[in-house]
Design a protein around this motif. Structure first.
Motif, PDB file in Angstrom:
ATOM      1  N   GLN A  25      44.445  36.348  37.457  1.00  0.00           N
ATOM      2  CA  GLN A  25      43.157  36.994  37.192  1.00  0.00           C
ATOM      3  C   GLN A  25      43.010  37.110  35.676  1.00  0.00           C
ATOM      4  O   GLN A  25      43.866  37.676  35.012  1.00  0.00           O
ATOM      5  N   LEU A  33      37.217  42.394  34.253  1.00  0.00           N
ATOM      6  CA  LEU A  33      37.502  41.123  34.890  1.00  0.00           C
ATOM      7  C   LEU A  33      36.660  40.000  34.324  1.00  0.00           C
ATOM      8  O   LEU A  33      35.482  40.188  34.005  1.00  0.00           O
ATOM      9  N   THR A  61      35.972  39.973  42.539  1.00  0.00           N
ATOM     10  CA  THR A  61      37.203  40.703  42.795  1.00  0.00           C
ATOM     11  C   THR A  61      37.885  40.114  44.021  1.00  0.00           C
ATOM     12  O   THR A  61      37.247  39.908  45.052  1.00  0.00           O
ATOM     13  N   GLU A  63      41.086  40.700  46.677  1.00  0.00           N
ATOM     14  CA  GLU A  63      42.005  41.734  47.161  1.00  0.00           C
ATOM     15  C   GLU A  63      43.461  41.278  47.123  1.00  0.00           C
ATOM     16  O   GLU A  63      44.363  42.078  46.950  1.00  0.00           O
TER      17      GLU A  63
END
Length: 183
Positions: A25, A33, A61, A63
């Motif tokens: 990420q 982000l 996003t 998980e």
């Protein structure tokens, strides 16, 4: 590279032998982000993106580890056997889209590509290309057209290129009309 990020990526690769590529990420300087994955470009997606009807820069996003089409080249861990099978990055790309091409070739060879969001890496977006947005857009467009040329018929690429030129001309005329650019 945030502490533990490389360990996370290596551990994921060890547990998932079908993974040819993993990416972390990406984070902006402020810790927010950043877009870390990409879809394979299509003629339609390029026309829609350049027209401004869709913002592809939005970060999503995840998980947990998620299979994706391609990861952003700022963070790629690539399995050696995948590289041996498909080769290195294509040097014909100057900058931008070379990682998309590589992920496409790796996918085509039967490997999977994943984002591992628990591994986090700071990425200074534009750090290599500098602040000149026009050059970055030109390099990106050239890379996208090169990628599309490899997977689509020539007539489709010519039509897409014409559409991109028309959109560019329309935007330039609009900017001239409102005084954002001068001749």
């Amino acid at each position: 590279v945030n502490p533990g990020a490389l360990t996370e990526l290596v551990s994921f690769m060890q547990k998932h032998p079908g993974a040819g590529v993993t990416g972390a990420q990406l984070l902006n300087r402020d810790g927010s982000l950043q877009r870390s994955v990409q879809r394979f470009p299509t003629c339609i997606s390029e026309l829609v993106t350049v027209s401004g009807l869709f913002n592809q820069k939005t970060a999503r996003t995840y998980e947990g580890p998620t299979q994706v089409e391609a990861v952003v080249g700022a963070s790629m861990m690539v399995r050696r056997t995948a590289i041996e099978k498909v080769g290195l990055l294509d040097e014909h790309y100057f900058m931008y889209t070379e990682e998309v091409d590589w992920c496409h070739r790796i996918h085509s060879a039967g490997w999977d590509v994943y984002i591992v969001p628990s591994a986090r890496i700071l990425h200074v977006d534009g750090g290599s290309s500098g602040p000149i947005a026009v050059d970055k857009l030109l390099w990106l467009s050239r890379g996208r057209l090169r990628f599309l040329s490899a997977i689509r018929p020539a007539w489709m690429i010519r039509l897409t290129h014409l559409g991109l030129r028309l959109i560019g001309a329309a935007k330039t005329m609009a900017w001239l009309a409102i005084g954002l650019v001068d001749v």
